[in-house]
Write an enzyme that holds these catalytic residues in place. Sequence first.
Site, PDB file in Angstrom:
ATOM      1  CD  GLU A   1      -7.881   3.923  -8.540  1.00  0.00           C
ATOM      2  OE1 GLU A   1      -8.696   4.216  -9.423  1.00  0.00           O
ATOM      3  OE2 GLU A   1      -6.939   3.132  -8.726  1.00  0.00           O
TER       4      GLU A   1
ATOM      5  CB  CYS B   1      -1.898  -7.032  -7.322  1.00  0.00           C
ATOM      6  SG  CYS B   1      -2.627  -8.085  -6.099  1.00  0.00           S
TER       7      CYS B   1
HETATM    8  N1  SAH Z   1       3.552  -1.382  -1.475  1.00  0.00           N
HETATM    9  C1  SAH Z   1       3.227  -2.676  -1.027  1.00  0.00           C
HETATM   10  C2  SAH Z   1       1.800  -3.063  -1.205  1.00  0.00           C
HETATM   11  C3  SAH Z   1       1.087  -2.708  -2.481  1.00  0.00           C
HETATM   12  S1  SAH Z   1       1.152  -3.700  -3.875  1.00  0.00           S
HETATM   13  C4  SAH Z   1       4.132  -3.700  -1.693  1.00  0.00           C
HETATM   14  O1  SAH Z   1       4.766  -3.388  -2.675  1.00  0.00           O
HETATM   15  O2  SAH Z   1       4.197  -4.808  -1.176  1.00  0.00           O
HETATM   16  C5  SAH Z   1       0.619  -5.335  -3.478  1.00  0.00           C
HETATM   17  C6  SAH Z   1       1.368  -6.393  -4.280  1.00  0.00           C
HETATM   18  O3  SAH Z   1       1.091  -6.296  -5.695  1.00  0.00           O
HETATM   19  C7  SAH Z   1       2.875  -6.298  -4.147  1.00  0.00           C
HETATM   20  O4  SAH Z   1       3.434  -7.579  -3.949  1.00  0.00           O
HETATM   21  C8  SAH Z   1       3.294  -5.749  -5.491  1.00  0.00           C
HETATM   22  O5  SAH Z   1       4.620  -6.027  -5.803  1.00  0.00           O
HETATM   23  C9  SAH Z   1       2.309  -6.419  -6.400  1.00  0.00           C
HETATM   24  N2  SAH Z   1       2.192  -5.781  -7.712  1.00  0.00           N
HETATM   25  C10 SAH Z   1       2.503  -4.512  -8.051  1.00  0.00           C
HETATM   26  N3  SAH Z   1       2.255  -4.289  -9.355  1.00  0.00           N
HETATM   27  C11 SAH Z   1       1.744  -5.440  -9.861  1.00  0.00           C
HETATM   28  C12 SAH Z   1       1.259  -5.835 -11.156  1.00  0.00           C
HETATM   29  N4  SAH Z   1       1.239  -4.989 -12.173  1.00  0.00           N
HETATM   30  N5  SAH Z   1       0.814  -7.093 -11.288  1.00  0.00           N
HETATM   31  C13 SAH Z   1       0.802  -7.956 -10.250  1.00  0.00           C
HETATM   32  N6  SAH Z   1       1.224  -7.640  -9.009  1.00  0.00           N
HETATM   33  C14 SAH Z   1       1.695  -6.390  -8.807  1.00  0.00           C
END
Ligand code: SAH
Length: 364
Positions: free
Chosen positions: A95, A357
Amino acid sequence: MASPLTNLYGLTRIELEGLVTGWELSRVHAARLWKYLYLEGTDTFAAMDELPVRLRSRLEEEATLGHLMIARETHSGDGFTRKYLLALSDAHRIETVLMRYTGRTTACISSQVGCAMGCVFCATGQMGYTRHLTAGEIVAQAVHVDRVLRRTLEESPALAETDHTSPHHRHERLRNIVLMGMGEPLHNYDAVMKAVDILCDGAGMGLGAKKITLSTVGVVPGIIRMTDEKRQMCLAVSLHGATQAERAALVPAARKWPLDALMDACRYYTTKMDRRIFFEWTLIEGKNDGPDQAHAVGALLQGMQAQVNLIPLNPTSGYAGLPSHTLAAKRFQEILAGYGLPSTVRQRRGIDIGAGCGQLAVAE
Ligand code: SAH
Ligand code: SF4
């Protein structure tokens, strides 16, 4: 068996020149081809009519333009976000999200099919890891979004003149990228960095490295390598817990790269690069959003060049937590400010189409 087709988006400008001159065609044609790819967003070889027929037929036989097929396109109700489900050449799917708020266009790009890091609240983590994306598959996502923006302008040029305020009618070229889609970018270091180099090439898409943000779960060797290579993109680090035990409960990768080692790597980066780090903190009600945790984050980051991005939890099917209330987020910010730490609360956009996110996932 026929050899696999070369994805042109996976080649640097020098490599593309090598391909074309290797076919005994002039490097002038390689330069024209590069412009078709990145300045004009041309999506078929047939439409590249300034290239010699011999080059076009060779390309038809041996190369492809990115492989990505749009399997599904979804638009958020507020018009600010579009999500694309893209099929890769091996039928796996990823995606990519186009966001058009705060006055700019940003593409949220994936680096892997799934993710091996297993963060409990993340839909990508919940689906597990399938494979790395190639540099070409990463670049092709940005080109796809850029093409969407360009087409909107071509289809309705008058709108660009008349309406600069509505998110529906804003038609810039792609200028910002966040590597925050599916996957852990520093787990796929070489392909991600090659893709960034291709996208930043001044003769092509010409993105500013500082307009690209890479978000990592905290892969310590990757952060050190980025620093040593003086990589100029912005760095975001997912923290979520301010003690080793609290962090490891949400982010299993913390067992491999413990908090102490992560903070050492972060300080190495901020000192050597003289750049700040954005620390991401998913706010989960009653779990990590209280004053104690805010003080712990403050004490951990005090004195560093750091900004904290608070992200109220977005819903995913595999995790039962709830997002923090606005007041809790505000209180968290006030405490951080007491430690001299600036912070923002990320706007909740695209939640209705699962484009927020941590919501990106596809059924494998
Ligand atoms: N793999 C990388 C980037 C992708 S996620 C990382 O983990 O940093 C981007 C951000 O969204 C990260 O900070 C992650 O922890 C956060 N994230 C993941 N799942 C989420 C959710 N359900 N709600 C809010 N933020 C989330
Ligand atoms: Fe992977 Fe990032 Fe999701 Fe963690 S938050 S599972 S590292 S994509």
